[in-house]
Design a protein around this motif. Structure first.
Motif, mmCIF file in Angstrom:
data_model
loop_
_atom_site.group_PDB
_atom_site.id
_atom_site.type_symbol
_atom_site.label_atom_id
_atom_site.label_comp_id
_atom_site.label_asym_id
_atom_site.label_seq_id
_atom_site.Cartn_x
_atom_site.Cartn_y
_atom_site.Cartn_z
ATOM 1 N N ARG A 1 0.841 -1.204 0.000
ATOM 2 C CA ARG A 1 0.000 0.000 0.000
ATOM 3 C C ARG A 1 0.874 1.252 0.000
ATOM 4 N N THR A 2 0.345 2.297 -0.620
ATOM 5 C CA THR A 2 0.877 3.647 -0.475
ATOM 6 C C THR A 2 -0.284 4.504 -0.025
ATOM 7 N N LEU A 3 -0.167 5.084 1.157
ATOM 8 C CA LEU A 3 -1.219 5.916 1.739
ATOM 9 C C LEU A 3 -0.794 7.370 1.585
ATOM 10 N N THR A 4 -1.510 8.130 0.751
ATOM 11 C CA THR A 4 -1.117 9.516 0.495
ATOM 12 C C THR A 4 -1.947 10.488 1.317
ATOM 13 N N PHE A 5 -1.345 11.632 1.608
ATOM 14 C CA PHE A 5 -2.026 12.747 2.266
ATOM 15 C C PHE A 5 -1.358 14.033 1.805
ATOM 16 N N THR A 6 -1.860 15.177 2.231
ATOM 17 C CA THR A 6 -1.443 16.461 1.651
ATOM 18 C C THR A 6 0.052 16.737 1.741
ATOM 19 N N THR A 7 0.715 16.346 2.825
ATOM 20 C CA THR A 7 2.124 16.699 3.011
ATOM 21 C C THR A 7 3.085 15.524 2.861
#
Length: 120
Positions: A35-41
């Protein structure tokens, strides 16, 4: 016999010369990325290898020191966290999950991500 003693002496000297290196953990996760969990920063990469789950948090724009966290928790066990001020990434943190679900969290500055129970 003499060769064995020489090897033991050399390894002992290396341990004395670099005590922090002898038991240091790897700076990356083993296994395949699941998995790659992305968020704003930033983003958290999650890896799996022989029932072990490993996670690392990365900045989207590395270079500036920022507060970062990463945590992985197998269901029924306590979370394994890491936190600090770093210029690029934090981790790895890992736990043996076997076939249990895991929860993963990560943050960079004010941005963050948190999963429910995944990889069940």
């Amino acid at each position: 016999m003499a060769v064995g003693m020489a090897l033991l002496t050399a390894s002992g000297l290396l341990a004395l010369a670099a005590p922090g290196e002898a038991g240091a953990a790897s700076s990356r996760c083993e296994g395949r990325k699941v998995r790659t969990l992305t968020f704003t920063t930033g983003y958290v990469n999650v890896y799996k290898h022989n029932g072990t789950i490993c996670a690392m948090t990365f900045q989207k724009n590395p270079g500036r020191d920022r507060r970062m966290t990463v945590s992985v928790q197998a269901r029924g066990l306590v979370p394994v966290p890491a936190a600090g001020v770093r210029p690029r990434s934090i981790g790895p943190v890992q736990t043996h999950a076997g076939h249990r679900c895991v929860r993963v969290k990560g943050s960079v500055g004010a941005g963050s991500v948190s999963t429910g129970w995944i990889l069940c």
